[in-house]
Design a protein around this motif. Sequence first.
Motif, PDB file in Angstrom:
ATOM      1  N   TYR A 102     -28.684  32.101  66.894  1.00 30.40           N
ATOM      2  CA  TYR A 102     -29.958  32.631  66.418  1.00 30.40           C
ATOM      3  C   TYR A 102     -30.681  31.579  65.588  1.00 30.40           C
ATOM      4  N   ARG A 103     -32.009  31.570  65.677  1.00 36.05           N
ATOM      5  CA  ARG A 103     -32.813  30.725  64.818  1.00 36.05           C
ATOM      6  C   ARG A 103     -33.093  31.473  63.521  1.00 36.05           C
ATOM      7  N   ALA A 104     -33.266  30.741  62.458  1.00 36.53           N
ATOM      8  CA  ALA A 104     -33.431  31.365  61.144  1.00 36.53           C
ATOM      9  C   ALA A 104     -34.632  32.302  61.117  1.00 36.53           C
ATOM     10  N   ARG A 105     -35.736  31.892  61.732  1.00 38.11           N
ATOM     11  CA  ARG A 105     -36.928  32.741  61.681  1.00 38.11           C
ATOM     12  C   ARG A 105     -36.729  34.037  62.465  1.00 38.11           C
ATOM     13  N   GLN A 106     -35.863  34.021  63.484  1.00 40.47           N
ATOM     14  CA  GLN A 106     -35.563  35.252  64.208  1.00 40.47           C
ATOM     15  C   GLN A 106     -34.799  36.231  63.328  1.00 40.47           C
ATOM     16  N   VAL A 107     -33.870  35.707  62.541  1.00 41.58           N
ATOM     17  CA  VAL A 107     -33.103  36.553  61.636  1.00 41.58           C
ATOM     18  C   VAL A 107     -34.012  37.124  60.555  1.00 41.58           C
ATOM     19  N   VAL A 108     -34.870  36.273  60.000  1.00 41.66           N
ATOM     20  CA  VAL A 108     -35.786  36.732  58.950  1.00 41.66           C
ATOM     21  C   VAL A 108     -36.732  37.795  59.502  1.00 41.66           C
ATOM     22  N   ALA A 109     -37.269  37.568  60.690  1.00 43.70           N
ATOM     23  CA  ALA A 109     -38.174  38.549  61.291  1.00 43.70           C
ATOM     24  C   ALA A 109     -37.476  39.887  61.499  1.00 43.70           C
ATOM     25  N   ALA A 110     -36.220  39.843  61.923  1.00 51.71           N
ATOM     26  CA  ALA A 110     -35.478  41.081  62.157  1.00 51.71           C
ATOM     27  C   ALA A 110     -35.248  41.838  60.862  1.00 51.71           C
ATOM     28  N   ARG A 111     -34.789  41.142  59.828  1.00 48.15           N
ATOM     29  CA  ARG A 111     -34.486  41.804  58.555  1.00 48.15           C
ATOM     30  C   ARG A 111     -35.736  42.408  57.924  1.00 48.15           C
ATOM     31  N   PHE A 112     -36.805  41.638  57.883  1.00 41.00           N
ATOM     32  CA  PHE A 112     -38.013  42.150  57.247  1.00 41.00           C
ATOM     33  C   PHE A 112     -38.705  43.185  58.134  1.00 41.00           C
ATOM     34  N   GLY A 113     -38.469  43.116  59.433  1.00 42.27           N
ATOM     35  CA  GLY A 113     -38.962  44.177  60.312  1.00 42.27           C
ATOM     36  C   GLY A 113     -38.264  45.498  60.039  1.00 42.27           C
ATOM     37  N   VAL A 114     -36.954  45.437  59.774  1.00 44.39           N
ATOM     38  CA  VAL A 114     -36.218  46.652  59.414  1.00 44.39           C
ATOM     39  C   VAL A 114     -36.752  47.229  58.115  1.00 44.39           C
ATOM     40  N   LEU A 115     -37.014  46.374  57.137  1.00 44.82           N
ATOM     41  CA  LEU A 115     -37.566  46.863  55.868  1.00 44.82           C
ATOM     42  C   LEU A 115     -38.930  47.510  56.076  1.00 44.82           C
ATOM     43  N   ALA A 116     -39.750  46.925  56.948  1.00 47.38           N
ATOM     44  CA  ALA A 116     -41.053  47.510  57.238  1.00 47.38           C
ATOM     45  C   ALA A 116     -40.904  48.887  57.895  1.00 47.38           C
TER      46      ALA A 116
END
Length: 252
Positions: A102-116
């Motif tokens: 996984y690329r770091a930005r993919q992980v960040v997008a997933a985590r913050f998408g869950v928070l949203a």
Amino acid sequence: MSRAATAFAISLREHARNYVLLGLLVVLPVSFITLAFAVTQDGQIPVRTLVDGEMTTVMRGLPAVHGVIMTPITSALIAGLAGLFLMHEAKDTDGRLVSVGYRARQVVAARFGVLAAITLVVTGVSVGVLLVDFTPEHLWWFVAAMLVLSATYGLVGMLVGTVFDRLAGMWLMLILPMLDVGLFQDPLFVQSDPDWWMTLLPGYHSVRVMVDVALTTDVDAVASLGWAVGYLAVVAVLTIALFYRKTGLKRD
């Protein structure tokens, strides 16, 4: 993007199995908001809010004021705990996701998408319970302020999760919304100009908007919503920076 979507779906399922979070989502809105209307005696109370661009004291029903304040307390508390849990999950697993491709930005997008997503659910449930007993004068402005406040506290919960363990973080996120929204921003307690440090708290600008649009017929606190969005943006940048640091991700 498919990897980000996969990580998002997995993280969302993990949170759906978090019985503490689900229990709070079911119990807190009813116990906080519905009971606020049920146990508060009828009567009028002075409320300081913006009217025609000036701070004015108006008389409003005590149950309505109490219910309007308990709604953001509920949403902020649940969103904050969700952010805390999300950060602890990320610290445990996200480094391994990058190690398997996984690329770091993919992980960040997933985590913050869950928070949203959690923010949307928490806000929807809290406002829905409020509408059973009371309808704000300007509902969609109220919802917008609720979303900003919930998202801000979700990020605050993530920040707390970078410093404190799960138990200490839970206690902090249970107390902070109560003190911020339920005491320092509550017109039932604060009926004069707030001290300067109160204006630095996460709930200050959003609650000003909610009180205005819920209890008066005019929308005078639009500027406060802009400040609330700006506050949210600053917290988001800080949270993302600490997220990279605590999870061991390298920017790509």
